[in-house]
Design a protein around this motif. Structure first.
Motif, short mmCIF file in Angstrom:
data_model
loop_
_atom_site.label_atom_id
_atom_site.label_comp_id
_atom_site.label_asym_id
_atom_site.label_seq_id
_atom_site.Cartn_x
_atom_site.Cartn_y
_atom_site.Cartn_z
N VAL A 1 33.45 44.54 32.37
CA VAL A 1 33.84 44.72 33.76
C VAL A 1 34.58 43.47 34.23
O VAL A 1 34.02 42.37 34.18
CB VAL A 1 32.59 44.95 34.65
CG1 VAL A 1 32.98 45.02 36.12
CG2 VAL A 1 31.85 46.20 34.22
N PRO A 2 35.83 43.60 34.68
CA PRO A 2 36.55 42.43 35.19
C PRO A 2 35.99 42.00 36.55
O PRO A 2 35.71 42.84 37.41
CB PRO A 2 37.99 42.93 35.32
CG PRO A 2 38.05 44.17 34.48
CD PRO A 2 36.70 44.79 34.60
N GLY B 1 44.54 44.22 33.86
CA GLY B 1 45.78 43.48 34.09
C GLY B 1 45.62 42.34 35.07
O GLY B 1 46.61 41.74 35.49
N ALA B 2 44.38 42.05 35.47
CA ALA B 2 44.03 40.89 36.32
C ALA B 2 44.53 41.01 37.77
O ALA B 2 44.69 40.02 38.45
CB ALA B 2 44.53 39.59 35.71
N CYS B 3 44.73 42.26 38.25
CA CYS B 3 45.17 42.46 39.64
C CYS B 3 44.09 43.12 40.49
O CYS B 3 44.39 43.67 41.55
CB CYS B 3 46.42 43.35 39.68
SG CYS B 3 47.86 42.69 38.84
N LEU B 4 42.85 43.08 40.07
CA LEU B 4 41.84 43.97 40.65
C LEU B 4 41.61 43.77 42.14
O LEU B 4 41.43 44.74 42.89
CB LEU B 4 40.53 43.85 39.88
CG LEU B 4 39.73 42.54 39.98
CD1 LEU B 4 38.69 42.60 41.07
CD2 LEU B 4 39.10 42.22 38.65
N MET B 5 41.61 42.52 42.62
CA MET B 5 41.29 42.30 44.04
C MET B 5 42.39 42.90 44.92
O MET B 5 42.10 43.57 45.91
CB MET B 5 41.12 40.80 44.32
CG MET B 5 40.57 40.49 45.69
SD MET B 5 41.87 40.35 46.92
CE MET B 5 40.89 40.51 48.40
N GLN B 6 43.65 42.66 44.58
CA GLN B 6 44.74 43.20 45.39
C GLN B 6 44.82 44.72 45.24
O GLN B 6 45.16 45.42 46.19
CB GLN B 6 46.06 42.53 45.02
CG GLN B 6 46.12 41.10 45.53
CD GLN B 6 47.43 40.38 45.22
OE1 GLN B 6 47.42 39.22 44.84
NE2 GLN B 6 48.54 41.06 45.37
N GLU B 7 44.49 45.23 44.05
CA GLU B 7 44.44 46.68 43.87
C GLU B 7 43.37 47.29 44.77
O GLU B 7 43.59 48.33 45.40
CB GLU B 7 44.15 47.01 42.40
CG GLU B 7 45.31 46.73 41.47
CD GLU B 7 44.96 46.87 40.00
OE1 GLU B 7 45.90 47.02 39.20
OE2 GLU B 7 43.77 46.85 39.65
#
Length: 239
Positions: free
Chosen positions: A141-142, A102-108
């Motif tokens: 892997v995103p 969902g393109a939120c990986l860094m903040q997750e």
């Protein structure tokens, strides 16, 4: 199948909240994804919900927090988080996970890294049938990157083993790449099946590349997973 999947997500999310949300907890991280919808719903049903401050991992989770009548906070205000609930794109036998679909990986990952306890909730489709990442989740892997670095990083990823690597497109609704909440690009890099023993090595190798903000491999971060099974039951892995 759709109703079974949704019921499995709901069952896993409700049990994860009921088992792990202690009365002493004050700060809760709320992740992203379709299963976390039910986590926020369950927390919003609690009589003591006003005691919690919820930290989002992106725009979607911020909306989940607000729509369920929960108190919204920020990671800047509350860097010490009692527990975080989040979803996953795939889970291996060592509780390493792929996240970032969902393109939120860094903040997750930021929120997860600030949490004393990190719980994953998912449906049965997210558990790897072989115990390896990259088996059910075939999109790669995103990797969140600085936009100017994409040509360099695509080249480097292919040099050390990516079968396929490409900048994620915005699709029919947007001409050009997906832009993350941080204003970055996402590269999806397919390395095939990744044995649990190799996940940490691959993560570190990618993270070391100049221009990489973060990698959608969450290694040794998950304490427990709740999986909603196809028959309606909930299975767990971890402590």
């Amino acid at each position: 199948m759709t109703s079974l999947v949704e019921q499995s997500k709901k069952s896993a999310a409700y049990q994860a909240v009921d088992d792990n949300l202690k009365p002493s907890y004050k700060i809760i991280g709320i992740g992203s994804g379709s299963t976390v919808v039910y986590v926020a719903e369950r927390i919003g049903q609690l009589s003591n919900k006003s005691q919690f401050t919820c930290i989002p991992t992106g725009f979607q989770s911020k909306q989940l927090i607000l729509s369920n009548g929960l108190k919204l906070g920020s990671i800047e205000e509350f860097p010490n988080i009692d527990i975080t609930f989040d979803g996953a794109d795939e889970i291996d036998s060592d509780l390493n996970v792929i996240k970032g679909g969902g393109a939120c990986l860094m903040q997750e990952k930021l929120v997860a890294s600030c949490s004393k306890k990190f719980i994953i909730v998912a449906d049965f489709r997210k558990k790897s049938p072989t115990g390896q990442l990259g088996v059910n989740w075939r999109k790669g892997v995103p990797i969140e990157i600085i936009p100017a670095s994409y040509t360099k990083i695509l080249k480097e990823l292919k040099e050390f083993g990516a079968v396929k690597a490409e900048v994620r497109s915005g699709g029919s609704a947007k001409a050009g790449p997906v832009i993350t909440d941080n204003g970055m690009f996402i590269i999806d890099a397919d390395f095939g099946a990744i044995p649990p023993a190799e996940v940490s090595k691959l993560h570190n190798k990618i993270k070391f590349l100049t221009g990489v903000v973060d990698v959608g491999l969450f290694v040794n971060m998950v304490e427990k997973t709740y999986i909603g099974e196809e028959n309606g039951s909930v299975s767990t892995m971890g402590n």
